[in-house]
Design an enzyme around this catalytic site. Structure first.
Site, mmCIF file in Angstrom:
data_model
loop_
_atom_site.group_PDB
_atom_site.id
_atom_site.type_symbol
_atom_site.label_atom_id
_atom_site.label_comp_id
_atom_site.label_asym_id
_atom_site.label_seq_id
_atom_site.Cartn_x
_atom_site.Cartn_y
_atom_site.Cartn_z
ATOM 1 N N ASP A 135 0.826 -1.202 0.000
ATOM 2 C CA ASP A 135 0.000 0.000 0.000
ATOM 3 C C ASP A 135 0.864 1.257 0.000
ATOM 4 O OD1 ASP A 135 -1.911 2.045 0.577
ATOM 5 O OD2 ASP A 135 -3.201 0.575 1.544
ATOM 6 N N ASN A 162 -5.574 1.726 0.026
ATOM 7 C CA ASN A 162 -5.499 1.016 -1.250
ATOM 8 C C ASN A 162 -5.745 -0.474 -1.072
ATOM 9 O OD1 ASN A 162 -4.722 3.099 -3.277
ATOM 10 N ND2 ASN A 162 -3.045 3.400 -1.852
ATOM 11 N N ASP A 163 -5.200 -1.047 0.005
ATOM 12 C CA ASP A 163 -5.443 -2.465 0.288
ATOM 13 C C ASP A 163 -6.932 -2.748 0.419
ATOM 14 O OD1 ASP A 163 -2.868 -3.644 0.400
ATOM 15 O OD2 ASP A 163 -2.505 -2.738 2.338
ATOM 16 N N ILE A 164 -7.611 -1.948 1.238
ATOM 17 C CA ILE A 164 -9.023 -2.213 1.498
ATOM 18 C C ILE A 164 -9.866 -1.931 0.262
ATOM 19 C CG2 ILE A 164 -11.011 -1.522 2.884
ATOM 20 C CD1 ILE A 164 -9.040 -0.969 5.195
ATOM 21 N N GLY A 167 -9.414 -4.593 -2.284
ATOM 22 C CA GLY A 167 -10.252 -5.743 -1.960
ATOM 23 C C GLY A 167 -11.699 -5.513 -2.330
#
Length: 412
Positions: A135, A162-164, A167
């Protein structure tokens, strides 16, 4: 209520945040999410220190844990047998990691042509696609860190945005692919990525440059679009954010805080005028709020319907009265024992929040049940456990720690 993804089976090869957050959403929506972990120590995310200490608890409810050594021939065969009966496979390990084990999309497609295979990576197709990414990496190269910090001091956002969101976009792609499969009977490869998600996040700033011809300034140095849109110190040593974004709100603000002179000032009558006058307006407001307590300011703003927000730490949300409403928080187990509430998915369906069906799984907690569900006889299950191919809850400490090592240089 009947959950929308009930009956959908997801096999999850993931760690950190991006992949697990995708599985979390699918699981909360009713899918049977089987999280495959290495035999022995399990997902390394279980043991992250510092800022990663809460990752596993935050993103792994409503999943079943299968401890499996997919590097062993029997473990690989078990995985393929499971995937052949699955609707979705998700993975966020290093590019080519699962392909090298024989678990890439093209290898699995012949046995399950309806499989939706979702890869969550650092980058989509292009020159960067084989790079490792996290991220923070894409925030730095994608303009978000530049926009967040003051000039000359790029600063990552205070959450793995960005990770969330990567997803979440993976879930959108998976659900679209499920709808298409219902029409065609065919599965497909779906990809989601951190860098492209970051570019999507900063797209308003890119468009701003196209419109104005000027690069967007970092947020701490930006020219605000509104006259009052800032953080102010209060009498009791706290801080509060105040937003007055319309002329109607400006009138309400002046009346609520007893500022007739400001209301009568023709040079402050419209938002563009207040933006132009920020250099003299904000010092007056700072002096005003410095003489009031945060609770009093909050009460006045709420009554006058003015945007406000006390500045708080994340742990203070545990005592937030709005999050104390039924269904807003979900109680999950902690690795050291006990439990903690964490936020539910931020959606309502039929007037209800989505609930916990399964707590944070212990490593291998569901291995035997999953094997039994695949038709494995008790003798075979015992054999796989004895050989260290299958790990079960309570026995993993006795198993070899040689589980699948497909997480090196992975995307987050």
């Amino acid at each position: 209520m009947t959950l929308p993804l009930s009956g959908i089976r997801v096999v999850e090869f993931s760690h950190m945040v991006m992949g697990p957050s995708c599985g979390l959403v699918l699981g909360d929506l009713g899918a049977d999410v089987i999280k495959i972990e290495p035999v022995g120590e399990g997902d390394n995310t279980r043991r992250l220190p510092g800022s990663g200490a809460g990752f596993f608890q935050a993103f792994n409810r409503n999943k079943r844990s299968l401890a499996l050594d997919v590097k062993a021939a029997k473990g690989l065969a078990f995985a393929k047998r499971l995937i052949a009966r699955a609707d979705v496979l998700t993975e966020n390990f290093r590019p080519g990691g699962l392909d090298g084990l024989g678990l890439g999309y093209e290898a699995l497609k012949p046995d399950n042509p309806g499989l939706i295979y979702c890869s969550l990576k650092g980058f989509l197709s292009g020159p960067y696609e084989n790079r490792a990414a996290l991220d923070e990496v894409v925030q730095m190269m994608g303009g978000l860190a530049y926009m967040t910090g003051p000039p000359g001091r790029p600063l990552r956002a205070g959450a793995p945005v960005n990770d969330i969101m990567g997803g979440m976009f993976a879930v959108i792609g998976i659900q679209a692919a499920l709808l298409e499969r219902a029409r065609t009977g065919r599965g497909q490869l779906v990809r989601s990525a951190l860098f492209e998600n970051n570019a999507f996040l900063v797209s308003p700033h890119m468009a701003q440059f196209a419109v104005t011809g000027q690069p967007a300034a970092p947020m701490p140095a930006r020219t605000s679009a509104w006259g009052i849109y800032d953080v102010f110190d209060t009498r009791d040593g706290n801080q509060i954010f105040i937003a007055v974004v319309t002329d109607t709100q400006w009138r309400a603000f002046c009346e609520a805080f007893a500022q007739p002179a400001m209301l009568a000032d023709a040079t402050l009558a419209t938002n563009p005028l207040r933006v132009a006058a920020r250099d003299r307006l904000l010092p007056s407001l700072r002096a005003l709020f410095k003489n009031l307590g945060r609770a009093e300011i909050s009460r006045i703003c709420e009554v006058a319907n003015i945007g406000f927000a006390p500045i708080r730490r994340p742990d203070e949300l545990l005592d937030d009265p709005h999050l104390a409403c039924p269904g807003a928080m979900i109680e999950v187990a902690l690795p050291q024992g006990g439990s903690t509430p964490i936020p539910a998915l931020p959606i309502e369906m039929n007037g209800q929040r989505l609930k916990k069906r399964l707590d944070i799984p212990r490593l291998g907690e569901h291995s035997a049940d999953i094997a039994h569900g695949l038709g494995c006889e008790p003798e075979l299950i015992a054999e796989l456990i004895a050989e260290g191919v299958l790990g079960v809850d309570g026995a993993d400490a006795e198993q070899p720690a040689a589980g699948a090592n497909f997480s090196e240089t992975a995307s987050a």
